[in-house]
Design a protein around this motif. Structure first.
Motif, PDB file in Angstrom:
ATOM      1  N   GLY A   8      15.068  67.178  23.916  1.00  0.00           N
ATOM      2  CA  GLY A   8      15.292  66.962  22.495  1.00  0.00           C
ATOM      3  C   GLY A   8      16.469  67.741  21.953  1.00  0.00           C
ATOM      4  N   ASP A   9      16.314  68.268  20.755  1.00  0.00           N
ATOM      5  CA  ASP A   9      17.403  68.924  20.030  1.00  0.00           C
ATOM      6  C   ASP A   9      17.700  70.330  20.544  1.00  0.00           C
ATOM      7  OD1 ASP A   9      17.523  66.706  18.384  1.00  0.00           O
ATOM      8  OD2 ASP A   9      16.158  67.565  16.899  1.00  0.00           O
ATOM      9  N   ASN A  10      18.947  70.754  20.342  1.00  0.00           N
ATOM     10  CA  ASN A  10      19.383  72.133  20.587  1.00  0.00           C
ATOM     11  C   ASN A  10      19.112  72.626  22.007  1.00  0.00           C
ATOM     12  OD1 ASN A  10      20.242  72.364  17.877  1.00  0.00           O
ATOM     13  ND2 ASN A  10      18.146  72.807  17.266  1.00  0.00           N
ATOM     14  N   PHE A  11      19.672  71.943  22.991  1.00  0.00           N
ATOM     15  CA  PHE A  11      19.511  72.390  24.367  1.00  0.00           C
ATOM     16  C   PHE A  11      20.874  72.465  25.035  1.00  0.00           C
ATOM     17  CE2 PHE A  11      19.695  67.853  24.729  1.00  0.00           C
ATOM     18  CZ  PHE A  11      20.310  67.612  25.920  1.00  0.00           C
ATOM     19  N   LYS A  12      20.959  73.264  26.067  1.00  0.00           N
ATOM     20  CA  LYS A  12      22.191  73.365  26.846  1.00  0.00           C
ATOM     21  C   LYS A  12      22.158  72.298  27.935  1.00  0.00           C
ATOM     22  CE  LYS A  12      22.730  78.305  26.214  1.00  0.00           C
ATOM     23  NZ  LYS A  12      22.853  79.599  26.869  1.00  0.00           N
ATOM     24  N   THR A  18      24.547  78.793  32.201  1.00  0.00           N
ATOM     25  CA  THR A  18      23.659  79.693  31.445  1.00  0.00           C
ATOM     26  C   THR A  18      22.368  79.003  31.034  1.00  0.00           C
ATOM     27  OG1 THR A  18      24.689  79.153  29.311  1.00  0.00           O
ATOM     28  CG2 THR A  18      25.639  80.997  30.570  1.00  0.00           C
ATOM     29  N   ASN A  19      22.168  77.751  31.452  1.00  0.00           N
ATOM     30  CA  ASN A  19      20.928  77.051  31.148  1.00  0.00           C
ATOM     31  C   ASN A  19      19.856  77.519  32.130  1.00  0.00           C
ATOM     32  OD1 ASN A  19      18.795  75.376  30.694  1.00  0.00           O
ATOM     33  ND2 ASN A  19      19.930  73.474  30.876  1.00  0.00           N
ATOM     34  N   THR A  20      18.939  78.299  31.639  1.00  0.00           N
ATOM     35  CA  THR A  20      17.864  78.817  32.481  1.00  0.00           C
ATOM     36  C   THR A  20      16.511  78.300  32.005  1.00  0.00           C
ATOM     37  OG1 THR A  20      17.731  80.812  31.118  1.00  0.00           O
ATOM     38  CG2 THR A  20      19.144  80.901  33.089  1.00  0.00           C
ATOM     39  N   ALA A  21      16.510  77.120  31.389  1.00  0.00           N
ATOM     40  CA  ALA A  21      15.274  76.547  30.858  1.00  0.00           C
ATOM     41  C   ALA A  21      14.249  76.334  31.967  1.00  0.00           C
ATOM     42  CB  ALA A  21      15.568  75.234  30.157  1.00  0.00           C
ATOM     43  N   VAL A  22      13.023  76.670  31.684  1.00  0.00           N
ATOM     44  CA  VAL A  22      11.898  76.464  32.594  1.00  0.00           C
ATOM     45  C   VAL A  22      11.022  75.377  31.974  1.00  0.00           C
ATOM     46  CG1 VAL A  22       9.878  77.530  33.649  1.00  0.00           C
ATOM     47  CG2 VAL A  22      11.981  78.850  33.352  1.00  0.00           C
TER      48      VAL A  22
END
Length: 75
Positions: A8-12, A18-22
């Motif tokens: 969705g919104d506001n993601f790299k 530097t995107n380290t989303a889990v």
């Protein structure tokens, strides 16, 4: 194993180093997506599945880790 997921919104972007989303932390964090009730995920076998926002956190965590040895039944 989840390779990519709809956030969705506001993601790299995925290519950003530097995107380290889990996935287990991002999918149920109230992100606005185009679909209600969950998010689509791309799995390592090439399939795309819709995961409910109410998925068991333990199952989501198991889907987020490669070769963790967890048994995952239907979800």
């Amino acid at each position: 194993t989840i390779l990519a997921f709809e956030v969705g919104d506001n993601f790299k972007p995925w290519g950003d180093p530097t995107n380290t989303a889990v996935p287990a932390e991002r999918m149920n964090s109230g992100n606005k997506t185009a679909f209600r009730g969950g998010s689509h995920v791309l799995l390592g076998d090439g399939s795309v599945r819709f995961l409910s926002e109410n998925i068991d956190p333990a199952v989501l965590k198991a889907l987020s880790t490669p070769d963790g040895g967890e048994r995952i039944d239907e979800f």
